[in-house]
Design a protein around this motif. Structure first.
Motif, PDB file in Angstrom:
ATOM      1  N   ARG A  38      30.791   1.784 -36.138  1.00  0.00           N
ATOM      2  CA  ARG A  38      30.079   2.787 -36.925  1.00  0.00           C
ATOM      3  C   ARG A  38      29.840   2.300 -38.349  1.00  0.00           C
ATOM      4  O   ARG A  38      28.772   2.516 -38.931  1.00  0.00           O
ATOM      5  CB  ARG A  38      30.895   4.084 -36.939  1.00  0.00           C
ATOM      6  CG  ARG A  38      30.136   5.266 -37.568  1.00  0.00           C
ATOM      7  CD  ARG A  38      30.847   6.589 -37.428  1.00  0.00           C
ATOM      8  NE  ARG A  38      32.085   6.613 -38.208  1.00  0.00           N
ATOM      9  CZ  ARG A  38      33.299   6.548 -37.668  1.00  0.00           C
ATOM     10  NH1 ARG A  38      33.436   6.439 -36.341  1.00  0.00           N
ATOM     11  NH2 ARG A  38      34.366   6.576 -38.438  1.00  0.00           N
ATOM     12  N   TYR A  40      29.492  -0.882 -39.283  1.00  0.00           N
ATOM     13  CA  TYR A  40      28.439  -1.906 -39.276  1.00  0.00           C
ATOM     14  C   TYR A  40      27.048  -1.277 -39.138  1.00  0.00           C
ATOM     15  O   TYR A  40      26.075  -1.755 -39.744  1.00  0.00           O
ATOM     16  CB  TYR A  40      28.684  -2.903 -38.140  1.00  0.00           C
ATOM     17  CG  TYR A  40      29.998  -3.676 -38.285  1.00  0.00           C
ATOM     18  CD1 TYR A  40      30.493  -4.024 -39.544  1.00  0.00           C
ATOM     19  CD2 TYR A  40      30.732  -4.047 -37.161  1.00  0.00           C
ATOM     20  CE1 TYR A  40      31.674  -4.712 -39.676  1.00  0.00           C
ATOM     21  CE2 TYR A  40      31.914  -4.737 -37.289  1.00  0.00           C
ATOM     22  CZ  TYR A  40      32.391  -5.063 -38.541  1.00  0.00           C
ATOM     23  OH  TYR A  40      33.564  -5.747 -38.678  1.00  0.00           O
ATOM     24  N   ARG A  41      26.915  -0.216 -38.364  1.00  0.00           N
ATOM     25  CA  ARG A  41      25.614   0.443 -38.201  1.00  0.00           C
ATOM     26  C   ARG A  41      25.191   1.117 -39.509  1.00  0.00           C
ATOM     27  O   ARG A  41      24.000   1.125 -39.867  1.00  0.00           O
ATOM     28  CB  ARG A  41      25.689   1.449 -37.064  1.00  0.00           C
ATOM     29  CG  ARG A  41      25.728   0.766 -35.694  1.00  0.00           C
ATOM     30  CD  ARG A  41      25.988   1.743 -34.570  1.00  0.00           C
ATOM     31  NE  ARG A  41      25.965   1.065 -33.279  1.00  0.00           N
ATOM     32  CZ  ARG A  41      26.367   1.613 -32.137  1.00  0.00           C
ATOM     33  NH1 ARG A  41      26.845   2.872 -32.150  1.00  0.00           N
ATOM     34  NH2 ARG A  41      26.313   0.942 -31.015  1.00  0.00           N
ATOM     35  N   ASP A  42      26.165   1.672 -40.214  1.00  0.00           N
ATOM     36  CA  ASP A  42      25.849   2.252 -41.531  1.00  0.00           C
ATOM     37  C   ASP A  42      25.366   1.170 -42.491  1.00  0.00           C
ATOM     38  O   ASP A  42      24.444   1.402 -43.309  1.00  0.00           O
ATOM     39  CB  ASP A  42      27.083   2.940 -42.105  1.00  0.00           C
ATOM     40  CG  ASP A  42      27.408   4.243 -41.385  1.00  0.00           C
ATOM     41  OD1 ASP A  42      26.522   4.757 -40.670  1.00  0.00           O
ATOM     42  OD2 ASP A  42      28.564   4.725 -41.492  1.00  0.00           O
ATOM     43  N   LEU A  44      23.753  -1.537 -41.639  1.00  0.00           N
ATOM     44  CA  LEU A  44      22.373  -1.886 -41.283  1.00  0.00           C
ATOM     45  C   LEU A  44      21.384  -0.871 -41.886  1.00  0.00           C
ATOM     46  O   LEU A  44      20.326  -1.246 -42.398  1.00  0.00           O
ATOM     47  CB  LEU A  44      22.224  -1.932 -39.755  1.00  0.00           C
ATOM     48  CG  LEU A  44      22.815  -3.160 -39.052  1.00  0.00           C
ATOM     49  CD1 LEU A  44      22.710  -3.007 -37.554  1.00  0.00           C
ATOM     50  CD2 LEU A  44      22.077  -4.424 -39.501  1.00  0.00           C
ATOM     51  N   ARG A  45      21.731   0.400 -41.816  1.00  0.00           N
ATOM     52  CA  ARG A  45      20.844   1.413 -42.394  1.00  0.00           C
ATOM     53  C   ARG A  45      20.758   1.259 -43.913  1.00  0.00           C
ATOM     54  O   ARG A  45      19.692   1.455 -44.517  1.00  0.00           O
ATOM     55  CB  ARG A  45      21.347   2.811 -42.017  1.00  0.00           C
ATOM     56  CG  ARG A  45      21.111   3.176 -40.558  1.00  0.00           C
ATOM     57  CD  ARG A  45      21.333   4.655 -40.314  1.00  0.00           C
ATOM     58  NE  ARG A  45      22.760   4.993 -40.409  1.00  0.00           N
ATOM     59  CZ  ARG A  45      23.610   4.957 -39.377  1.00  0.00           C
ATOM     60  NH1 ARG A  45      23.168   4.603 -38.150  1.00  0.00           N
ATOM     61  NH2 ARG A  45      24.864   5.276 -39.541  1.00  0.00           N
ATOM     62  N   VAL A  72      28.342  -6.454 -35.194  1.00  0.00           N
ATOM     63  CA  VAL A  72      28.140  -5.331 -34.271  1.00  0.00           C
ATOM     64  C   VAL A  72      28.419  -5.741 -32.841  1.00  0.00           C
ATOM     65  O   VAL A  72      29.081  -5.025 -32.069  1.00  0.00           O
ATOM     66  CB  VAL A  72      26.713  -4.769 -34.421  1.00  0.00           C
ATOM     67  CG1 VAL A  72      26.406  -3.779 -33.282  1.00  0.00           C
ATOM     68  CG2 VAL A  72      26.549  -4.078 -35.769  1.00  0.00           C
ATOM     69  N   ASP A  76      31.338  -4.302 -30.495  1.00  0.00           N
ATOM     70  CA  ASP A  76      30.973  -3.651 -29.235  1.00  0.00           C
ATOM     71  C   ASP A  76      31.789  -4.215 -28.071  1.00  0.00           C
ATOM     72  O   ASP A  76      32.267  -3.478 -27.207  1.00  0.00           O
ATOM     73  CB  ASP A  76      29.478  -3.817 -28.998  1.00  0.00           C
ATOM     74  CG  ASP A  76      29.010  -3.006 -27.803  1.00  0.00           C
ATOM     75  OD1 ASP A  76      29.115  -1.757 -27.855  1.00  0.00           O
ATOM     76  OD2 ASP A  76      28.592  -3.627 -26.804  1.00  0.00           O
TER      77      ASP A  76
END
Length: 420
Positions: A38, A40-42, A44-45, A72, A76
């Motif tokens: 979560r 890492y996805r933040d 990226l955004r 990521v 995963d």
């Protein structure tokens, strides 16, 4: 108390093994890999927003996307592994196997260890020993199953000796009450390994002599009776031992057999004092001391004397192997013997074995005098290789069958070595 301590220790070990298998994250807690994913996805955004505001240029944005993308993918894969581990029943199976092992060990001990069973009382042990004594095979039964000697093949000298013994048998058959003939027949049947025939001739000789039969007569009958039974002391052999002791209560041979009878009957407590006394008395070259020395320590333990220390064997320090009444076995010179003093017991034994083997090889290939054959027989007996010494004795008797003086030397060595 002892079993309580053992059970407690086993429980602690079981818990120590089971704890890592059962350890899990608290119920509802987020896996670490899911949290990382979560984050890492933040990130990226955040890169996309910075690119739109012009905070970073497109090249830096692309580089950050690639770097965060690798993180990521790694997070995963970690999340997938952790999720699979949470679903797998391996921990439960491991705990089940552990419980089965513990339960099986307890059941096996209860069945085989019998913790409730008390020690066997001494009275029961004595009763069991008495049963063994009472149920001994008869002399005839023991003679039936005793091993029989195998005569050498294609040996002209042995065949000549057999022919001479056949003539002696015929002469004794014509004059069955001749003491000298029976004495010779017992001696030479023994030389051929026909212990039953030798025993019967010696028994007849004693019957003829009656009350005039000597201690030596009964002692020879004892030897032959035991040998004919394959080493077992039957009631007939015990009677011969008793008659020998009646004529000479100090007879070492009869006392040796008396101790052996107690060992065969399961009474080490009775055998130990007999053999310990023989060991103390000596003499150091007595043929019966070697087998006693091999077993006396174990015999003392079983007899309830664990602190017993046998007397040191004469000549043990230097590995002497001389046969009593004969020149010493040819061996190393003084320098070699001095070096042997620094050897380990195993190395010294190898040196002695090499000496004896060298003499045996020379006699087998080149022949030798009766004294040399006698020395070999004595050396093998001292080493404790009585079976091989008996084979060499049979071979020597066949080689010197036609020479009474040589046979006397050979038989003298056999007697000193306790052979037949």
């Amino acid at each position: 108390m002892f079993w309580i301590i053992c059970a407690a220790l086993a429980g602690v070990v079981a818990i120590a093994i089971a704890a890592p298998l059962l350890r899990r994250q608290r119920a509802g807690a987020e896996p670490a890999a899911a949290f990382d994913l979560r984050v890492y996805r933040d990130q990226l955004r955040e890169v996309e927003r910075d690119l739109e505001r012009g905070v970073i240029d497109p090249a830096d944005a692309e580089r950050l996307r690639v770097e965060i993308g690798r993180k990521v993918l790694a997070a995963d894969r970690a999340l997938e592994r952790e999720t699979s581990a949470r679903r797998a029943p391996g921990g439960i199976i491991a705990i089940a196997v552990l419980l089965v092992l513990i339960g099986g060990a307890i059941a096996l001990y209860v069945d085989m260890g019998a913790p409730e069973r008390s020690d066997e009382p001494i009275t029961r042990r004595i009763a069991n020993a008495q049963a063994i004594y009472d149920q001994r095979p008869t002399q005839a039964e023991a003679e039936t199953v005793a091993p029989k000697p195998k005569p050498p093949e294609n040996d002209p000298e042995y065949d000549q000796y057999v022919a001479l013994v056949d003539k002696l048998r015929a002469a004794v058959a014509q004059n069955p009450d001749d003491p000298r003939g029976l004495e010779l027949l017992a001696q030479h049947e023994r030389g051929l390994g026909n212990f039953v025939a030798a025993k019967e001739a010696q028994a007849r000789l004693i019957r003829i002599r009656g009350d005039q039969a000597s201690e030596q007569d009964w002692s020879r009958l004892t030897d032959l009776t035991v040998e004919a039974a394959g080493g077992l002391i039957t009631a007939e052999g015990e009677n011969a031992v008793a008659r020998t002791l009646a004529l000479n209560p100090h007879s070492p041979q009869a006392r040796y057999y008396a101790g052996l009878l107690q060992i065969q009957s399961g009474r080490p407590d009775r055998a130990f004092p007999l053999w310990a006394e023989l060991l103390e008395e000596g003499p150091p070259d007595a043929p019966w001391l070697q087998p006693i020395r091999y077993i006396i320590s174990d015999l003392a333990w079983f007899a309830g004397n664990p602190d017993y220390t046998p007397p040191e064997a004469a000549g043990a320090a230097n590995g002497a192997m001389a046969t009593p009444g004969m020149p010493a076995l040819p061996g190393p010179d003084a320098d070699a013997m001095a070096a042997a003093g620094e050897m380990t017991p195993e190395a010294r034994q190898q040196m002695i074995d090499g000496m004896v083997k060298g003499l045996e090889d020379r006699l087998a290939t080149q022949g030798g005098s009766p004294e040399e054959w006698a020395r070999l027989i004595g050396a093998l007996a001292v080493k404790g290789d009585a079976a091989h010494a008996q084979e060499i004795l049979t071979e020597a008797r066949s080689k010197f069958a036609a020479d009474p003086k040589a046979l006397a030397v050979i038989d003298g060595a056999a007697g000193q070595a306790g052979l037949q």
